[in-house]
Write a protein that holds these residues in place. Structure first.
Motif, PDB file in Angstrom:
ATOM      1  N   LYS A 175       2.383  -4.629  15.725  1.00 33.59           N
ATOM      2  CA  LYS A 175       2.616  -3.180  15.561  1.00 33.59           C
ATOM      3  C   LYS A 175       3.856  -2.737  16.342  1.00 33.59           C
ATOM      4  O   LYS A 175       4.657  -1.944  15.855  1.00 33.59           O
ATOM      5  N   ALA A 176       4.009  -3.276  17.541  1.00 37.18           N
ATOM      6  CA  ALA A 176       5.098  -2.812  18.409  1.00 37.18           C
ATOM      7  C   ALA A 176       6.447  -3.452  18.068  1.00 37.18           C
ATOM      8  O   ALA A 176       7.497  -2.877  18.364  1.00 37.18           O
ATOM      9  N   ASN A 177       6.416  -4.641  17.453  1.00 37.92           N
ATOM     10  CA  ASN A 177       7.675  -5.399  17.305  1.00 37.92           C
ATOM     11  C   ASN A 177       7.982  -5.832  15.877  1.00 37.92           C
ATOM     12  O   ASN A 177       8.850  -6.673  15.665  1.00 37.92           O
ATOM     13  N   GLU A 198       9.613  -5.043  13.341  1.00 36.06           N
ATOM     14  CA  GLU A 198      10.942  -5.094  12.733  1.00 36.06           C
ATOM     15  C   GLU A 198      11.778  -6.252  13.260  1.00 36.06           C
ATOM     16  O   GLU A 198      12.785  -6.615  12.658  1.00 36.06           O
ATOM     17  N   LYS A 199      11.319  -6.857  14.354  1.00 37.14           N
ATOM     18  CA  LYS A 199      12.047  -8.026  14.884  1.00 37.14           C
ATOM     19  C   LYS A 199      11.423  -9.334  14.406  1.00 37.14           C
ATOM     20  O   LYS A 199      11.882 -10.414  14.748  1.00 37.14           O
ATOM     21  N   LEU A 200      10.322  -9.243  13.649  1.00 35.87           N
ATOM     22  CA  LEU A 200       9.564 -10.457  13.289  1.00 35.87           C
ATOM     23  C   LEU A 200       9.848 -10.915  11.862  1.00 35.87           C
ATOM     24  O   LEU A 200      10.171 -10.107  10.992  1.00 35.87           O
ATOM     25  N   ASN A 201       9.708 -12.243  11.651  1.00 36.47           N
ATOM     26  CA  ASN A 201       9.815 -12.831  10.304  1.00 36.47           C
ATOM     27  C   ASN A 201       8.445 -13.295   9.854  1.00 36.47           C
ATOM     28  O   ASN A 201       7.782 -14.043  10.576  1.00 36.47           O
ATOM     29  N   GLU A 202       8.053 -12.865   8.672  1.00 33.61           N
ATOM     30  CA  GLU A 202       6.779 -13.322   8.099  1.00 33.61           C
ATOM     31  C   GLU A 202       7.094 -14.166   6.865  1.00 33.61           C
ATOM     32  O   GLU A 202       7.889 -13.769   6.017  1.00 33.61           O
ATOM     33  N   ALA A 203       6.463 -15.341   6.779  1.00 28.05           N
ATOM     34  CA  ALA A 203       6.763 -16.274   5.683  1.00 28.05           C
ATOM     35  C   ALA A 203       5.735 -16.142   4.575  1.00 28.05           C
ATOM     36  O   ALA A 203       4.543 -15.979   4.835  1.00 28.05           O
ATOM     37  N   HIS A 204       6.201 -16.257   3.321  1.00 28.50           N
ATOM     38  CA  HIS A 204       5.268 -16.230   2.182  1.00 28.50           C
ATOM     39  C   HIS A 204       5.855 -17.059   1.048  1.00 28.50           C
ATOM     40  O   HIS A 204       6.992 -17.542   1.131  1.00 28.50           O
ATOM     41  N   ALA A 205       5.071 -17.197  -0.024  1.00 33.13           N
ATOM     42  CA  ALA A 205       5.454 -18.092  -1.123  1.00 33.13           C
ATOM     43  C   ALA A 205       6.015 -17.332  -2.322  1.00 33.13           C
ATOM     44  O   ALA A 205       5.929 -17.805  -3.446  1.00 33.13           O
ATOM     45  N   GLY A 206       6.591 -16.161  -2.081  1.00 28.01           N
ATOM     46  CA  GLY A 206       7.225 -15.413  -3.168  1.00 28.01           C
ATOM     47  C   GLY A 206       6.347 -14.279  -3.654  1.00 28.01           C
ATOM     48  O   GLY A 206       5.122 -14.363  -3.599  1.00 28.01           O
ATOM     49  N   PRO A 207       6.975 -13.189  -4.157  1.00 32.43           N
ATOM     50  CA  PRO A 207       6.214 -12.039  -4.635  1.00 32.43           C
ATOM     51  C   PRO A 207       5.138 -12.444  -5.647  1.00 32.43           C
ATOM     52  O   PRO A 207       5.403 -13.201  -6.576  1.00 32.43           O
ATOM     53  N   GLY A 208       3.939 -11.934  -5.436  1.00 31.83           N
ATOM     54  CA  GLY A 208       2.828 -12.245  -6.342  1.00 31.83           C
ATOM     55  C   GLY A 208       1.973 -13.402  -5.859  1.00 31.83           C
ATOM     56  O   GLY A 208       0.847 -13.583  -6.315  1.00 31.83           O
ATOM     57  N   SER A 209       2.505 -14.204  -4.930  1.00 31.18           N
ATOM     58  CA  SER A 209       1.712 -15.342  -4.436  1.00 31.18           C
ATOM     59  C   SER A 209       0.577 -14.832  -3.541  1.00 31.18           C
ATOM     60  O   SER A 209       0.550 -13.666  -3.135  1.00 31.18           O
ATOM     61  N   VAL A 210      -0.340 -15.729  -3.219  1.00 27.90           N
ATOM     62  CA  VAL A 210      -1.463 -15.374  -2.346  1.00 27.90           C
ATOM     63  C   VAL A 210      -0.955 -14.937  -0.968  1.00 27.90           C
ATOM     64  O   VAL A 210      -1.363 -13.903  -0.424  1.00 27.90           O
ATOM     65  N   SER A 211      -0.061 -15.734  -0.389  1.00 29.73           N
ATOM     66  CA  SER A 211       0.430 -15.420   0.955  1.00 29.73           C
ATOM     67  C   SER A 211       1.184 -14.084   0.952  1.00 29.73           C
ATOM     68  O   SER A 211       1.068 -13.296   1.896  1.00 29.73           O
ATOM     69  N   PHE A 212       1.931 -13.822  -0.118  1.00 28.21           N
ATOM     70  CA  PHE A 212       2.678 -12.562  -0.218  1.00 28.21           C
ATOM     71  C   PHE A 212       1.724 -11.367  -0.264  1.00 28.21           C
ATOM     72  O   PHE A 212       1.850 -10.420   0.513  1.00 28.21           O
TER      73      PHE A 212
END
Ligand code: MLT
Length: 332
Positions: free
Chosen positions: A154-156, A158-172
């Motif tokens: 919550k606090a940070n 905008e400085k973080l990277n979140e990984a996913h498998a592309g729009p529409g994927s489960v992780s996304f």
């Protein structure tokens, strides 16, 4: 995308050939299908959860069918590239797909111009496994439990990277849901699957992700990543030390995924029946089911192992994700 007329023509020819092989009075042998290897399209990179479930199940099915099921990884666009390729293949039983909650549930809500209909363009074969979602982060992420994770993100964010498998994927979609609950706006980094995304999480190149448990158990056990919570009402026997989101103070985050086999629309019922029988034999085989459950795969939904049960699941998932999108949870 290939043009529509040849697809339809190829489908008709493929279905006719499969029918002749199975049922024609002039056909020399009833049990002709399958008479050559079957391609199983996995719509993500090798090494990720869809690939892992597919290879475990396909190995046993190949033995039952007496023909090799060959996995082909066709990644892109959150799994929709490979599924579209499968949907456009001749419906002769020689090209099938492993779809999941993303490709056959969330994708229509994420892609308004999706070129396939998860309900109308497929013959369901059966559910392979349920796959609970786990919130994981790089091993040196500065939070010791879910409460601290939530506060830090919550606090940070905008400085973080979140990984996913592309729009529409489960992780996304599942991490879009998490981010919306936390009001977080991380940089969302797309991969061709959460196999490669996990490699970067282990290497500390990205900060966190929401992924299917079957991709994560060995890394969590080895301590190369941190697992904060399983998004289920009860703990997973595969990761008994990882609390649920409810225990960790985020009870609203309940989400689970699934992987299931589909054939292109028009595949003869006798062919899908044969494939379904082989899938059931795999899931009932003690060694194969243990490989899945050791990784956290959930084999409890027996109803969706039938083609009719899987069709119902797909219909309800498409409706569910349409609503989640309308409520603002899966879009960004
Ligand atoms: C997903 O996020 O949809 C999957 O994890 C993709 C994969 O199997 O890599």
């Amino acid at each position: 995308m290939r043009p529509a007329l040849p697809i339809l023509a190829a489908r008709a020819l493929g279905a006719a050939a499969a029918l002749l092989a199975l049922a024609g009075p002039a056909a020399p042998a009833r049990a002709a299908y399958p008479e050559r290897p079957i391609t199983l399209i996995v719509p993500f990179a090798a090494g990720g959860p869809t690939d892992v479930v597919s290879r475990i199940v396909a190995e046993h099915m190949s033995r039952t069918l007496g023909q090799q099921i060959v996995v082909e990884n066709v990644a892109g666009a959150g799994g929709t590239t490979g599924i579209l390729r499968g949907a456009q293949s001749p419906p002769d039983g020689y090209t099938i797909m492993m779809g999941h909650m993303g490709t056959h549930g969330a994708a229509p809500a994420v892609y308004p111009d999706l070129k396939y209909d998860p309900v109308k363009d497929f013959e369901p074969i059966g559910l392979a496994a349920g796959t609970p979602i786990v919130i994981v982060a790089r091993k040196d992420f500065p939070a010791k439990d879910l409460k601290e994770f939530v506060a830090y993100v919550k606090a940070n964010s905008e400085k973080l990277n979140e990984a996913h498998a592309g729009p529409g994927s489960v992780s996304f979609t599942t991490c879009a849901f998490l981010n919306s609950l936390l009001g977080a706006k991380p940089t969302r980094v797309a991969y061709r699957g959460t196999g490669p995304a996990l490699n970067d999480l282990v290497a500390g190149q990205v900060d966190y992700m929401c992924d299917q448990i079957v991709n994560l158990v060995p890394q969590v056990q080895a301590g190369t990543i941190r697992a904060y919570a399983v998004a289920l009402p009860q703990r997973s026997p595969a990761l008994p030390d990882v609390p649920t989101t409810k225990e960790g103070g985020l009870p609203e985050y309940q989400v689970s995924a699934w992987n299931a086999m589909f054939a292109p629309k028009g595949t003869p019922p006798a062919v899908t029946r044969r494939l379904n029988e082989a899938l059931l034999a795999a899931l009932e085989d003690p060694a194969t089911s243990k490989r899945l459950t050791d990784l956290g795969g959930d084999l409890s939904n027996k109803e969706a192992r039938t083609p009719a049960g899987l069709r119902k699941l797909v219909e309800s998932e498409v409706a569910r994700w349409k609503k989640v999108l309308a409520d603002g949870g899966a879009a960004k």
